[in-house]
Design a protein around this motif. Structure first.
Motif: not given
Lengths: 100, 319
Positions: B236-244, B248-250, B280-283
């Motif tokens: 897993n690669e979790i970035s706290p600044d990336l949220q669902y 359009g979140v991938v 999350i790895f894209g949008h």
């Protein structure tokens, strides 16, 4: 048998896959989880095919052996068997059945 | 089984072996198990094994409560409906050869294979467990996964992306294009794998097998079962600044931490409950309408599902 065990164990892990948390597992998924056939053999831990390239990633292939029947627990399939489908099919299903 | 062999005409071989549950003279089990086995074999001697097989299984209710003598007569009548020599069939039916054959099948099945009941199924040599329903859906699922195994990778993807560059992926679907900006800097292992899979054609012809209308659309499993993987699993690669936090979140589907493979999903709404557990790895930067237009299908619902919409191919753009 070792290969078969490998496939079974890995299949078991795959069967748990990919259910996002907000949904219920389907009846099928539940069933398949229990499917995870743990054969009663005395072999040890399966050998994984290939090796991890980095610690970020691990190989977990299910690729079957060239002849999946080699280590099957039943006598080899011969031309004397009743069979349908091509002899070189990639998947072989053997059923032991009773008509009654 | 007929349905299975028709559904996978090139990929599945079905072998039927007799295990008539005869029992012992003191405590017989199925009284007509031997005779029905002999009937199929007798028909088989004249090239009509499968015809008799079909008759025995599909018309079981007609004969299951008959006496042995009545059943023998019934079998001879059925043989008359096949294009075979009935006199020969009648002689073979109770011949010592076939009586011995049925007995041996019962004896060997117990002694050498340890069979305890029927039907007992083996898929590529491994046994089907009694706790799994022996239905068409389960059998087809296992077959699809066995077939997928041939296409799986035996090594993890080499690192080929440059995290200083920008990557976009275009999913060319039957409903139109979906363009995704990939976060190579924030999820490098994930994006590297996605690019690797796309460039190897892994996603070509793969369907959106799980589309929960208004929530998410999931794809990336060539087996279409929802259980498929590319043969490797990564972190897993979790970035706290990336949220669902919207449509359009991938993200990557997984079966627990660090079990990411090839299945991914696109959100159609905010799904905060996924934060922290799914990379999350894209949008989506173009084609959200295409996502919303995908055919809904929820594999957790029983019953027939509509075919999933296909990804024709995925192209990667690097700059």
């Amino acid at each position: 048998m070792r290969k078969a065990l490998l496939i079974l164990i890995l299949l078991a892990s795959v069967l748990l896959s990919s259910c996002l948390p907000e949904t219920q597992a389907s009846p099928m998924v539940t069933a398949m989880k229990t499917a995870s056939p743990v054969p009663n053999t005395d072999v040890g831990m399966p050998t994984e095919v290939g090796v991890p390239v980095t610690s970020d990633c691990t190989v977990k292939t299910l690729r079957p052996s060239a002849d999946a029947t080699v280590e099957a627990p039943y006598p080899a399939i011969t031309s004397a068997d009743w069979s349908e489908g091509p002899a070189d099919a990639r998947v072989t299903i053997v059923e032991y059945g009773d008509f009654q | 089984m007929k349905q299975i062999t028709q559904e996978f005409p090139n990929d599945v071989r079905f072998v039927y072996r007799n295990f008539p549950l005869i029992g012992t003279p003191e405590s017989p089990f199925h009284d007509k198990a031997a005779l029905s086995t002999q009937a199929a074999e007798a028909a088989g001697k004249q090239g009509s094994f499968w015809q008799m097989y079909d008759i025995l299984y599909s018309r079981q209710s007609e004969w299951s409560s008959l006496s042995l003598d009545e059943f023998q007569q019934w079998l001879i009548e059925r043989a008359g409906e096949l294009n075979i020599d009935v006199k020969q069939f009648t002689a073979d039916l109770t011949s010592q050869e076939l009586v011995d054959f049925a007995q041996k099948a019962w004896d060997d099945g117990q002694a050498e294979l340890g069979l305890s009941g029927t039907p007992t199924l083996f898929v590529d040599g491994h046994p089907w467990t009694s706790s799994t329903p022996l239905d068409h859906y389960s059998i087809a699922t296992i077959i699809r996964l066995e077939l997928l195994a041939y296409d799986q990778f035996t090594e993890c993807p080499p690192i080929t992306i440059n995290t200083a560059k920008q990557y976009t992926a275009t999913l060319h679907t039957v409903k139109g294009d979906i363009v995704i900006e990939l976060y190579a800097d924030k999820a490098p292992v994930t994006v590297n794998s996605f690019v690797f899979l796309a460039q190897h054609g892994w996603f070509d012809g793969v369907t959106f097998h799980r589309v929960l209308a208004g929530k998410l659309a999931q794809t990336g499993d060539p087996s279409g079962t929802g259980y498929g993987t590319p043969g490797y699993a990564f972190i897993n690669e979790i970035s706290p600044d990336l949220q669902y936090n919207g449509a359009g979140v991938v993200g990557m589907a997984n079966s627990g931490a660090d079990s990411n493979g090839s299945q991914f999903f696109i959100t159609e709404t905010a799904l905060p409950e996924l934060n922290g557990s799914y990379t999350i790895f894209g949008h989506v930067i173009q084609g959200l309408d295409v996502v919303n237009d995908l055919t809904p299908r929820d594999p957790s619902q029983s019953g027939e599902l509509p075919p999933g919409d296909e990804i024709l191919s995925v192209t990667i753009n690097e700059k």
